[in-house]
Design a protein around this motif. Structure first.
Motif, PDB file in Angstrom:
ATOM      1  N   ARG A 125       4.252   5.637  -5.557  1.00 60.41           N
ATOM      2  CA  ARG A 125       4.285   5.713  -7.024  1.00 60.41           C
ATOM      3  C   ARG A 125       3.342   6.800  -7.524  1.00 60.41           C
ATOM      4  N   LEU A 126       2.168   6.881  -6.941  1.00 63.90           N
ATOM      5  CA  LEU A 126       1.210   7.897  -7.351  1.00 63.90           C
ATOM      6  C   LEU A 126       1.693   9.294  -6.957  1.00 63.90           C
ATOM      7  N   ARG A 127       2.266   9.411  -5.775  1.00 66.53           N
ATOM      8  CA  ARG A 127       2.791  10.702  -5.332  1.00 66.53           C
ATOM      9  C   ARG A 127       3.920  11.200  -6.220  1.00 66.53           C
ATOM     10  N   ALA A 128       4.699  10.261  -6.772  1.00 67.32           N
ATOM     11  CA  ALA A 128       5.890  10.634  -7.529  1.00 67.32           C
ATOM     12  C   ALA A 128       5.556  11.473  -8.763  1.00 67.32           C
ATOM     13  N   GLU A 146      -1.192   5.515  13.062  1.00 67.54           N
ATOM     14  CA  GLU A 146       0.197   5.803  12.683  1.00 67.54           C
ATOM     15  C   GLU A 146       0.495   5.280  11.277  1.00 67.54           C
ATOM     16  N   GLN A 147      -0.041   4.109  10.941  1.00 68.16           N
ATOM     17  CA  GLN A 147       0.163   3.582   9.588  1.00 68.16           C
ATOM     18  C   GLN A 147      -0.536   4.457   8.555  1.00 68.16           C
ATOM     19  N   ILE A 148      -1.734   4.918   8.860  1.00 64.89           N
ATOM     20  CA  ILE A 148      -2.445   5.800   7.931  1.00 64.89           C
ATOM     21  C   ILE A 148      -1.671   7.102   7.758  1.00 64.89           C
ATOM     22  N   ALA A 149      -1.137   7.623   8.855  1.00 63.16           N
ATOM     23  CA  ALA A 149      -0.317   8.838   8.757  1.00 63.16           C
ATOM     24  C   ALA A 149       0.916   8.605   7.896  1.00 63.16           C
ATOM     25  N   ALA A 188       0.833  -1.203   0.000  1.00 64.32           N
ATOM     26  CA  ALA A 188       0.000   0.000   0.000  1.00 64.32           C
ATOM     27  C   ALA A 188       0.868   1.254   0.000  1.00 64.32           C
ATOM     28  N   ARG A 189       1.921   1.254   0.813  1.00 57.35           N
ATOM     29  CA  ARG A 189       2.824   2.408   0.837  1.00 57.35           C
ATOM     30  C   ARG A 189       3.492   2.610  -0.523  1.00 57.35           C
TER      31      ARG A 189
END
Length: 266
Positions: free
Chosen positions: A176-179, A221-224, A170-171
């Motif tokens: 990849r999308l953020r890039a 924390e994982q969502i953050a 997921a990360r």
């Protein structure tokens, strides 16, 4: 909208998260198998309806913020779900009629209803892509027909990343999308959390019995972590009812096991 036909038929014998969500929101675009799956979750965790409603209300507030205060004019909404009130393009184009929105979902039933999602104001544009969140390169290539990734864009990942069972995967999808996003872009995310034992048990039973794609609640924390390296918009990553709260159609907002936030790419 793409003229390609969906390559999968609608299977009304297996529940689908988009249709279950539609049922919990009071919609009619679902099948008995979806209602049965939703009812089983609700029996164990009655707060599921509150979570569904108030997470949707957060989406509305997020889009209004992005199109208004943040000045965003492009939105990539992955995991769209079935059309309902205040879809992303409706909220954004009320604020900024020139907004351009691309919706992404992998449910053929959503594709059949996509015309409602494509009812853009003439000054703006909307498009619909049938694709899975696990195929970010396909999403990026298809979305580039409508969106200019050299300009700031809002990436919306609302309630979708829990369908990717492996957190590292997921990360990597988010990264990849953020890039491809230009500086000044935003990422908005929420997902169910593991903070309420009744909710976790309801989802465990749902995963075991429904036959649908499993959903994985995660820690706040994982969502953050999806927003690591971004400039967090106040108030940061919080439960969906606490993100810039305002009066809702359902009265006072309870605490729910769902958290999210918004971050800006520097």
């Amino acid at each position: 909208m793409s003229s390609e036909s969906p390559d999968r038929s609608i299977d009304s014998t297996v529940p689908h998260s988009a249709r279950i969500w539609n049922y919990l929101l009071g919609g009619k675009d679902n099948y008995p198998v979806d209602r049965e799956a939703g009812d089983k979750v609700f029996q164990i965790f009655p707060g599921m309806v509150d979570m569904t409603r108030h997470s949707r209300h957060m989406l509305t507030r997020v889009v209004r913020y992005l199109a208004g205060e943040a000045g965003i004019r492009q939105f990539l909404d992955i995991g769209t779900g079935l059309p309902t009130m205040d879809n992303t393009h409706e909220v954004a184009q009320r604020v900024a009629p020139t907004s351009r929105i691309v919706y992404v979902d992998n449910d053929p039933l959503v594709l059949l209803h996509a015309r409602a999602l494509l009812n853009s104001r003439p000054e703006g544009a909307t498009d619909y892509i049938e694709a899975d969140v696990r195929d970010p390169d396909v999403i990026i290539a298809e979305a580039a027909r409508t969106l200019d990734f050299s300009r700031p864009t809002a990436l919306m990942l609302m309630g979708i990343l829990g369908l990717v069972s492996d957190y590292d995967e997921a990360r990597s999808i988010v990264d990849r999308l953020r890039a491809v996003l230009a500086p000044g872009s935003y990422v908005a995310v929420y997902d169910g959390t593991d903070t309420d034992p009744a909710y976790v048990e309801a989802i465990r039973n749902y995963n075991a019995a429904s036959g649908a794609v499993a959903y994985t609640p995660r820690s706040p924390e994982q969502i953050a972590g999806y927003l690591d390296g971004l400039e967090l918009v106040e108030p940061g990553v919080v439960t969906v009812t606490r993100w810039r709260p305002e009066p809702s159609p359902w009265g006072e907002a309870p605490e729910v096991a769902c958290a999210g936030g918004v971050g800006r790419k520097p």
